[in-house]
Motif scaffolding. Structure first.
Motif, PDB file in Angstrom:
ATOM      1  N   GLY A  65       0.796  -1.218   0.000  1.00  0.00           N
ATOM      2  CA  GLY A  65       0.000   0.000   0.000  1.00  0.00           C
ATOM      3  C   GLY A  65       0.831   1.271   0.000  1.00  0.00           C
ATOM      4  N   ALA A  66       2.127   1.164   0.223  1.00  0.00           N
ATOM      5  CA  ALA A  66       3.031   2.322   0.224  1.00  0.00           C
ATOM      6  C   ALA A  66       4.287   1.977  -0.582  1.00  0.00           C
ATOM      7  CB  ALA A  66       3.383   2.712   1.653  1.00  0.00           C
ATOM      8  N   GLU A  67       4.084   1.365  -1.749  1.00  0.00           N
ATOM      9  CA  GLU A  67       5.199   0.915  -2.569  1.00  0.00           C
ATOM     10  C   GLU A  67       5.994   2.090  -3.142  1.00  0.00           C
ATOM     11  OE1 GLU A  67       2.068  -0.239  -2.929  1.00  0.00           O
ATOM     12  OE2 GLU A  67       2.230  -2.376  -2.491  1.00  0.00           O
ATOM     13  N   VAL A  68       7.290   1.880  -3.268  1.00  0.00           N
ATOM     14  CA  VAL A  68       8.175   2.825  -3.941  1.00  0.00           C
ATOM     15  C   VAL A  68       8.856   2.053  -5.069  1.00  0.00           C
ATOM     16  CG1 VAL A  68       8.561   4.283  -1.917  1.00  0.00           C
ATOM     17  CG2 VAL A  68      10.115   2.399  -2.382  1.00  0.00           C
ATOM     18  N   ALA A  69       9.127   2.735  -6.149  1.00  0.00           N
ATOM     19  CA  ALA A  69       9.760   2.088  -7.297  1.00  0.00           C
ATOM     20  C   ALA A  69      11.180   1.665  -6.956  1.00  0.00           C
ATOM     21  CB  ALA A  69       9.764   3.035  -8.494  1.00  0.00           C
ATOM     22  N   CYS A  70      11.564   0.515  -7.457  1.00  0.00           N
ATOM     23  CA  CYS A  70      12.921  -0.005  -7.266  1.00  0.00           C
ATOM     24  C   CYS A  70      13.910   0.907  -8.000  1.00  0.00           C
ATOM     25  CB  CYS A  70      12.988  -1.423  -7.824  1.00  0.00           C
ATOM     26  SG  CYS A  70      14.635  -2.128  -7.925  1.00  0.00           S
ATOM     27  N   ALA A  71      14.901   1.394  -7.290  1.00  0.00           N
ATOM     28  CA  ALA A  71      15.890   2.303  -7.888  1.00  0.00           C
ATOM     29  C   ALA A  71      16.729   1.589  -8.947  1.00  0.00           C
ATOM     30  CB  ALA A  71      16.787   2.886  -6.803  1.00  0.00           C
ATOM     31  N   GLY A  72      17.063   0.317  -8.728  1.00  0.00           N
ATOM     32  CA  GLY A  72      17.822  -0.444  -9.714  1.00  0.00           C
ATOM     33  C   GLY A  72      17.055  -0.611 -11.005  1.00  0.00           C
ATOM     34  N   TRP A  73      15.773  -0.965 -10.898  1.00  0.00           N
ATOM     35  CA  TRP A  73      14.900  -1.093 -12.066  1.00  0.00           C
ATOM     36  C   TRP A  73      14.763   0.242 -12.781  1.00  0.00           C
ATOM     37  CZ3 TRP A  73       9.980   1.267 -12.535  1.00  0.00           C
ATOM     38  CH2 TRP A  73       9.230   0.885 -13.651  1.00  0.00           C
ATOM     39  N   MET A  74      14.518   1.282 -11.998  1.00  0.00           N
ATOM     40  CA  MET A  74      14.298   2.608 -12.570  1.00  0.00           C
ATOM     41  C   MET A  74      15.517   3.058 -13.381  1.00  0.00           C
ATOM     42  SD  MET A  74      11.948   5.054 -12.636  1.00  0.00           S
ATOM     43  CE  MET A  74      10.917   4.906 -11.199  1.00  0.00           C
ATOM     44  N   ALA A  75      16.716   2.832 -12.834  1.00  0.00           N
ATOM     45  CA  ALA A  75      17.937   3.328 -13.476  1.00  0.00           C
ATOM     46  C   ALA A  75      18.386   2.478 -14.665  1.00  0.00           C
ATOM     47  CB  ALA A  75      19.072   3.411 -12.451  1.00  0.00           C
ATOM     48  N   THR A  76      17.882   1.258 -14.783  1.00  0.00           N
ATOM     49  CA  THR A  76      18.316   0.419 -15.897  1.00  0.00           C
ATOM     50  C   THR A  76      17.269   0.322 -16.995  1.00  0.00           C
ATOM     51  OG1 THR A  76      17.610  -1.556 -14.707  1.00  0.00           O
ATOM     52  CG2 THR A  76      19.938  -0.974 -14.564  1.00  0.00           C
ATOM     53  N   VAL A  77      16.032   0.034 -16.654  1.00  0.00           N
ATOM     54  CA  VAL A  77      15.002  -0.127 -17.688  1.00  0.00           C
ATOM     55  C   VAL A  77      13.772   0.743 -17.462  1.00  0.00           C
ATOM     56  CG1 VAL A  77      15.766  -2.465 -18.238  1.00  0.00           C
ATOM     57  CG2 VAL A  77      13.923  -2.140 -16.582  1.00  0.00           C
ATOM     58  N   GLY A  78      13.780   1.560 -16.430  1.00  0.00           N
ATOM     59  CA  GLY A  78      12.622   2.406 -16.144  1.00  0.00           C
ATOM     60  C   GLY A  78      12.237   3.310 -17.299  1.00  0.00           C
ATOM     61  N   HIS A  79      13.213   3.770 -18.050  1.00  0.00           N
ATOM     62  CA  HIS A  79      12.938   4.661 -19.182  1.00  0.00           C
ATOM     63  C   HIS A  79      12.107   3.975 -20.271  1.00  0.00           C
ATOM     64  CE1 HIS A  79      16.393   2.357 -20.576  1.00  0.00           C
ATOM     65  NE2 HIS A  79      16.038   2.684 -21.806  1.00  0.00           N
ATOM     66  N   ARG A  80      12.021   2.647 -20.250  1.00  0.00           N
ATOM     67  CA  ARG A  80      11.233   1.898 -21.232  1.00  0.00           C
ATOM     68  C   ARG A  80       9.759   1.776 -20.810  1.00  0.00           C
ATOM     69  NH1 ARG A  80      12.710   0.659 -26.076  1.00  0.00           N
ATOM     70  NH2 ARG A  80      11.320  -1.097 -25.828  1.00  0.00           N
ATOM     71  N   HIS A  81       9.454   2.076 -19.559  1.00  0.00           N
ATOM     72  CA  HIS A  81       8.099   1.912 -19.028  1.00  0.00           C
ATOM     73  C   HIS A  81       7.259   3.144 -19.365  1.00  0.00           C
ATOM     74  CE1 HIS A  81       4.839   1.332 -16.202  1.00  0.00           C
ATOM     75  NE2 HIS A  81       5.268   0.074 -16.036  1.00  0.00           N
ATOM     76  N   PRO A  82       6.118   2.960 -20.041  1.00  0.00           N
ATOM     77  CA  PRO A  82       5.294   4.116 -20.419  1.00  0.00           C
ATOM     78  C   PRO A  82       4.860   4.967 -19.234  1.00  0.00           C
ATOM     79  CG  PRO A  82       4.532   2.136 -21.535  1.00  0.00           C
ATOM     80  CD  PRO A  82       5.566   1.694 -20.536  1.00  0.00           C
ATOM     81  N   GLY A  83       4.548   4.349 -18.103  1.00  0.00           N
ATOM     82  CA  GLY A  83       4.130   5.106 -16.928  1.00  0.00           C
ATOM     83  C   GLY A  83       5.250   5.960 -16.361  1.00  0.00           C
ATOM     84  N   VAL A  84       6.467   5.466 -16.439  1.00  0.00           N
ATOM     85  CA  VAL A  84       7.623   6.236 -15.970  1.00  0.00           C
ATOM     86  C   VAL A  84       7.860   7.417 -16.903  1.00  0.00           C
ATOM     87  CG1 VAL A  84      10.127   6.172 -15.617  1.00  0.00           C
ATOM     88  CG2 VAL A  84       8.693   4.298 -14.775  1.00  0.00           C
ATOM     89  N   ARG A  85       7.810   7.162 -18.208  1.00  0.00           N
ATOM     90  CA  ARG A  85       8.004   8.264 -19.169  1.00  0.00           C
ATOM     91  C   ARG A  85       6.943   9.335 -18.991  1.00  0.00           C
ATOM     92  NH1 ARG A  85       8.840   3.887 -22.895  1.00  0.00           N
ATOM     93  NH2 ARG A  85       6.961   4.497 -24.033  1.00  0.00           N
ATOM     94  N   LEU A  86       5.713   8.910 -18.741  1.00  0.00           N
ATOM     95  CA  LEU A  86       4.629   9.860 -18.500  1.00  0.00           C
ATOM     96  C   LEU A  86       4.879  10.652 -17.216  1.00  0.00           C
ATOM     97  CD1 LEU A  86       1.897  10.944 -19.455  1.00  0.00           C
ATOM     98  CD2 LEU A  86       0.810   9.078 -18.180  1.00  0.00           C
TER      99      LEU A  86
END
Length: 128
Positions: A65-86
């Motif tokens: 219920g209080a999730e935070v995005a994984c920093a490792g995921w964000m820095a490696t492939v997060g730019h590919r996620h449409p929600g992150v780009r938005l």
């Protein structure tokens, strides 16, 4: 995650599966089925996806219920996620989260490598 701000950690946590020097044995209460389910959050083997509306890869240390995005995921492939780009386009996430910071550990370049490592080191396999 909040619709106002996309929250992520400043750097990968000590047991982040994206870290090259960590594996399933480092993750408290590791569950391979949960790890397998995160495939839809990441680009596939052809570097396509994820789909619009795909969930985001939360840090395993997040509270339900209080999730935070994984920093490792964000820095490696997060730019590919449409929600992150938005989120970046709407000013809900600083684009600096999309690349490793100074002094970060080595990270796997894709989730296929992460998942291969997690499968190979799954502590539950040793119980069989």
């Amino acid at each position: 995650m909040s619709s106002c701000t996309l929250t992520t950690l400043a750097k990968p946590c000590p047991s982040c599966p994206w870290r090259v020097n960590r594996d399933a044995t480092d993750i408290p209460n590791f569950d391979l089925s949960l790890a397998e389910g995160l495939v839809s959050c990441c680009p596939d083997t052809r570097n396509m996806g994820p789909d619009f509306g795909a969930s985001m890869f939360a840090c395993h240390q997040s509270k339900d219920g209080a999730e935070v995005a994984c920093a490792g995921w964000m820095a490696t492939v997060g730019h590919r996620h449409p929600g992150v780009r938005l989120a970046v386009a709407m000013g809900r996430l600083d684009a600096s989260a999309l690349r490793p910071g100074t002094g970060w550990p080595d990270l796997h370049p894709n989730y296929q490598q992460v998942l291969e490592k997690l499968r190979a080191t799954d502590p539950a396999d040793e119980l069989i």
